[in-house]
Design a protein around this motif. Structure first.
Motif, short mmCIF file in Angstrom:
data_model
loop_
_atom_site.label_atom_id
_atom_site.label_comp_id
_atom_site.label_asym_id
_atom_site.label_seq_id
_atom_site.Cartn_x
_atom_site.Cartn_y
_atom_site.Cartn_z
N PHE A 110 -2.11 30.29 -40.33
CA PHE A 110 -3.08 31.20 -40.95
C PHE A 110 -4.41 30.48 -41.20
CE2 PHE A 110 0.85 33.37 -42.43
CZ PHE A 110 0.59 34.63 -41.94
N CYS A 111 -4.32 29.26 -41.72
CA CYS A 111 -5.52 28.49 -42.08
C CYS A 111 -6.34 28.14 -40.84
CB CYS A 111 -5.13 27.22 -42.82
SG CYS A 111 -3.99 27.49 -44.19
N ASN A 112 -5.67 27.68 -39.80
CA ASN A 112 -6.38 27.30 -38.58
C ASN A 112 -6.98 28.51 -37.88
OD1 ASN A 112 -6.19 24.27 -37.89
ND2 ASN A 112 -4.15 24.76 -38.67
N LEU A 113 -6.31 29.64 -37.96
CA LEU A 113 -6.89 30.86 -37.40
C LEU A 113 -8.13 31.26 -38.19
CD1 LEU A 113 -6.72 33.16 -35.37
CD2 LEU A 113 -5.24 34.39 -36.99
N ARG A 114 -8.09 31.12 -39.50
CA ARG A 114 -9.25 31.44 -40.33
C ARG A 114 -10.43 30.52 -39.99
NH1 ARG A 114 -11.88 35.28 -43.39
NH2 ARG A 114 -12.82 34.39 -45.28
N ILE A 115 -10.17 29.23 -39.82
CA ILE A 115 -11.23 28.30 -39.44
C ILE A 115 -11.84 28.72 -38.10
CG2 ILE A 115 -11.75 25.92 -38.74
CD1 ILE A 115 -11.36 26.21 -41.75
N HIS A 116 -10.99 29.07 -37.17
CA HIS A 116 -11.45 29.53 -35.85
C HIS A 116 -12.33 30.77 -35.99
CE1 HIS A 116 -11.37 30.71 -31.63
NE2 HIS A 116 -10.96 31.90 -32.01
N GLN A 117 -11.92 31.73 -36.80
CA GLN A 117 -12.68 32.96 -36.98
C GLN A 117 -14.05 32.69 -37.61
OE1 GLN A 117 -9.74 35.02 -39.28
NE2 GLN A 117 -8.83 36.04 -37.49
N ILE A 118 -14.07 31.77 -38.59
CA ILE A 118 -15.34 31.41 -39.24
C ILE A 118 -16.28 30.75 -38.23
CG2 ILE A 118 -16.40 29.85 -40.92
CD1 ILE A 118 -15.18 32.22 -42.29
N ILE A 119 -15.75 29.87 -37.40
CA ILE A 119 -16.57 29.20 -36.38
C ILE A 119 -17.15 30.22 -35.41
CG2 ILE A 119 -16.48 27.62 -34.41
CD1 ILE A 119 -14.41 25.98 -36.00
N GLN A 120 -16.35 31.22 -35.05
CA GLN A 120 -16.81 32.25 -34.10
C GLN A 120 -18.01 33.01 -34.65
OE1 GLN A 120 -15.05 30.96 -31.41
NE2 GLN A 120 -15.09 33.06 -30.72
N GLN A 121 -18.11 33.11 -35.97
CA GLN A 121 -19.19 33.87 -36.60
C GLN A 121 -20.27 32.98 -37.22
OE1 GLN A 121 -19.37 37.23 -36.51
NE2 GLN A 121 -17.48 37.28 -35.31
N HIS A 122 -20.16 31.68 -37.02
CA HIS A 122 -21.01 30.74 -37.76
C HIS A 122 -22.50 30.95 -37.51
CE1 HIS A 122 -22.70 26.82 -39.03
NE2 HIS A 122 -21.77 26.93 -39.97
N ASP A 123 -22.87 31.37 -36.32
CA ASP A 123 -24.29 31.58 -36.02
C ASP A 123 -24.90 32.72 -36.82
OD1 ASP A 123 -24.25 29.51 -34.23
OD2 ASP A 123 -24.11 30.77 -32.44
N ARG A 124 -24.06 33.55 -37.42
CA ARG A 124 -24.57 34.68 -38.20
C ARG A 124 -24.85 34.30 -39.65
NH1 ARG A 124 -20.67 39.50 -37.83
NH2 ARG A 124 -22.47 40.56 -38.77
N PHE A 125 -24.41 33.13 -40.07
CA PHE A 125 -24.68 32.67 -41.43
C PHE A 125 -26.12 32.20 -41.55
CE2 PHE A 125 -19.99 31.55 -41.34
CZ PHE A 125 -19.61 32.62 -42.14
N SER A 126 -26.67 32.34 -42.74
CA SER A 126 -28.01 31.82 -43.01
C SER A 126 -28.02 30.30 -42.84
CB SER A 126 -28.43 32.18 -44.44
OG SER A 126 -29.56 31.44 -44.84
N THR A 127 -29.19 29.77 -42.43
CA THR A 127 -29.32 28.32 -42.33
C THR A 127 -29.35 27.67 -43.71
OG1 THR A 127 -31.73 28.58 -42.25
CG2 THR A 127 -30.55 28.43 -40.14
N ASN A 128 -29.49 28.50 -44.76
CA ASN A 128 -29.46 28.00 -46.15
C ASN A 128 -28.08 28.18 -46.77
OD1 ASN A 128 -30.92 26.78 -48.35
ND2 ASN A 128 -30.78 28.74 -49.41
N PHE A 129 -27.05 28.18 -45.92
CA PHE A 129 -25.67 28.39 -46.38
C PHE A 129 -24.78 27.33 -45.76
CE2 PHE A 129 -21.43 30.16 -45.53
CZ PHE A 129 -21.03 30.51 -46.82
N GLN A 130 -23.81 26.84 -46.56
CA GLN A 130 -22.86 25.83 -46.08
C GLN A 130 -21.43 26.27 -46.35
OE1 GLN A 130 -23.49 22.30 -44.65
NE2 GLN A 130 -21.58 23.24 -43.99
N MET A 131 -20.63 26.35 -45.30
CA MET A 131 -19.20 26.58 -45.44
C MET A 131 -18.53 25.24 -45.69
SD MET A 131 -16.61 28.65 -45.34
CE MET A 131 -17.41 30.11 -44.68
#
Length: 196
Positions: free
Chosen positions: A44-65
């Motif tokens: 579950f955790c590794n799938l979540r990390i993968h999903q976050i990476i897939q969407q990472h370009d949509r995060f603000s540059t003033n945001f840190q995961m």
């Protein structure tokens, strides 16, 4: 253990990561999310990390995961380095911050989650290859996600109901682009934590 609450100030967090040591004091006024996970090989955790990476370009540059795992650093490197994540993945082997932020554990909710999300775990294991071949960390840990603004003040807290229960990624994206509604003198409007 005390739970995190809205308006709480995050004073410090320093841990080893797969790309080197991390100190939250070096974020320089960015918004961020602290995301607490189970053991390093958790599907579950590794799938979540993968999903976050897939969407990472949509995060603000003033945001840190910031992703944190209940695992030794060498074990975490073995399992998480494959993601090539553009954000810190940290090891809290001794559960210092898991205890500090009241990360929950529940055998019953782990079993319920495994049953309810069985198709998801099959997808994570057989389609994505996140096979739990070793367990170094607690398997009953529930997710915790904390959204923190530019002033290091908590705006939203999501304690997962089971091991696959997370904030919707759209909620995190929207938070990343928002402006801090308060500086500790007023209360923010809670963000919806509803999930599909």
């Amino acid at each position: 253990m005390p739970k995190v609450h809205i308006g709480q100030r995050i004073e410090s967090l320093s841990l080893p990561g797969i790309a080197g040591d991390f100190d939250i004091g070096n974020l320089g006024g960015k918004r961020y999310m602290l995301s607490f996970h189970r053991f390093a090989a958790c599907p579950f955790c590794n799938l979540r990390i993968h999903q976050i990476i897939q969407q990472h370009d949509r995060f603000s540059t003033n945001f840190q995961m910031i992703a944190i795992f209940d695992s030794p650093i060498d074990h975490l490197r073995e399992h998480a380095s494959q993601h090539h994540a553009p954000f810190p993945i940290l090891a809290d082997q001794h559960n210092v911050y898991y205890r500090k932020f009241g990360v929950e554990r529940s055998l019953w909710r782990t079993l319920v989650g495994a049953f309810k999300r069985f198709p998801t775990v099959l997808y994570a294991i057989f389609a994505k290859g996140y096979f739990p071949n070793s367990f170094k960390g607690n398997i009953t840990t529930m997710p915790l996600e904390i959204l923190v603004n530019e002033h290091n003040l908590v705006e939203h807290v999501h304690y997962g109901r089971d091991e696959g229960d997370h904030l919707p990624i759209e909620t995190i994206i929207n938070f990343s682009h928002a402006k801090a509604p308060f500086d500790g003198t007023t209360r923010p409007t809670p963000i919806s934590s509803s999930v599909a």
